[in-house]
Motif scaffolding. Structure first.
Motif, PDB file in Angstrom:
ATOM      1  N   THR A   1      -4.190  -8.310  -7.261  1.00 37.41           N
ATOM      2  CA  THR A   1      -3.638  -7.828  -5.995  1.00 37.41           C
ATOM      3  C   THR A   1      -3.789  -6.319  -5.892  1.00 37.41           C
ATOM      4  OG1 THR A   1      -2.061  -9.655  -5.979  1.00 37.41           O
ATOM      5  CG2 THR A   1      -1.556  -7.767  -4.557  1.00 37.41           C
TER       6      THR A   1
ATOM      7  N   ASP B   1       0.845  -1.198   0.000  1.00 37.66           N
ATOM      8  CA  ASP B   1       0.000   0.000   0.000  1.00 37.66           C
ATOM      9  C   ASP B   1       0.882   1.251   0.000  1.00 37.66           C
ATOM     10  OD1 ASP B   1      -1.850  -2.019   0.446  1.00 37.66           O
ATOM     11  OD2 ASP B   1      -2.501  -1.269   2.393  1.00 37.66           O
TER      12      ASP B   1
ATOM     13  N   THR C   1      -8.593  -0.961  -2.934  1.00 33.49           N
ATOM     14  CA  THR C   1      -9.782  -1.018  -2.078  1.00 33.49           C
ATOM     15  C   THR C   1      -9.437  -0.587  -0.658  1.00 33.49           C
ATOM     16  OG1 THR C   1     -10.790  -2.734  -3.428  1.00 33.49           O
ATOM     17  CG2 THR C   1     -11.574  -2.548  -1.148  1.00 33.49           C
ATOM     18  N   ARG C   2      -8.330  -1.093  -0.122  1.00 42.39           N
ATOM     19  CA  ARG C   2      -7.902  -0.709   1.232  1.00 42.39           C
ATOM     20  C   ARG C   2      -7.572   0.779   1.300  1.00 42.39           C
ATOM     21  NH1 ARG C   2      -5.110  -5.503   0.716  1.00 42.39           N
ATOM     22  NH2 ARG C   2      -3.138  -4.458   0.251  1.00 42.39           N
TER      23      ARG C   2
ATOM     24  N   THR D   1      -6.101  -4.524  -7.095  1.00 38.98           N
ATOM     25  CA  THR D   1      -7.497  -4.225  -6.764  1.00 38.98           C
ATOM     26  C   THR D   1      -7.685  -4.204  -5.242  1.00 38.98           C
ATOM     27  OG1 THR D   1      -8.268  -5.179  -8.834  1.00 38.98           O
ATOM     28  CG2 THR D   1      -9.891  -5.005  -7.056  1.00 38.98           C
ATOM     29  N   GLY D   2      -7.113  -5.174  -4.557  1.00 35.09           N
ATOM     30  CA  GLY D   2      -7.190  -5.218  -3.094  1.00 35.09           C
ATOM     31  C   GLY D   2      -6.473  -4.048  -2.451  1.00 35.09           C
TER      32      GLY D   2
END
Length: 140
Positions: free
Chosen positions: A65, A37, A71-72, A67-68
């Protein structure tokens, strides 16, 4: 003054890489982020808005990955998704709150500035040129 050997230069780069990785891990933990992130945020703050596909490519992350990660980051207020004005099917990811991001690095930026401010203009330019050369070599 003797010229440093290639081995000593490579070892210095490896030490620097380890230092950055250790520091980034601590920053990510403090902010409640994953290292992946933090990498995405760093790229967005440095290079500006990008599509998820471009970010995945830039960070060598699988698109699923990414996408996750996105999203976070969106859930926690680090990014916003904006439709592309030219192609409504596409979105661009925008970092939010540059101040919030910079605050994560405030202490280390201060310590780095203390070092950089001691350099002559020639030393600073040599460092900048070398860093850009090394970054390009690793990006290719």
């Amino acid at each position: 003054m003797t010229t440093p050997s290639s081995d000593s230069l490579i070892l210095a780069l490896r030490r620097l890489r380890t230092g950055f990785a250790t520091h980034d891990r601590a920053v990510a933990n403090t902010a409640g982020l994953r290292e992946s992130d933090l990498t995405v945020l760093e790229v967005l703050h440095r290079e500006g808005p990008q599509t998820p596909t471009a970010l995945a490519h830039r960070t060598s992350t699988h698109l699923a990955t990414m996408t996750g990660v996105l999203t976070r980051l969106e859930r926690d207020g680090w990014i916003e998704r904006h439709p592309d004005a030219a192609d409504r099917r596409s979105i661009h990811i925008h970092a939010t709150s540059i101040e919030r991001f910079q605050a994560l690095y405030a202490d280390s930026i201060g310590r780095l500035l203390e070092v950089i401010e001691r350099w002559t203009d020639d030393q600073a330019q040599t460092f900048l040129d070398a860093t850009e050369d090394i970054a390009r070599a690793l990006e290719d």
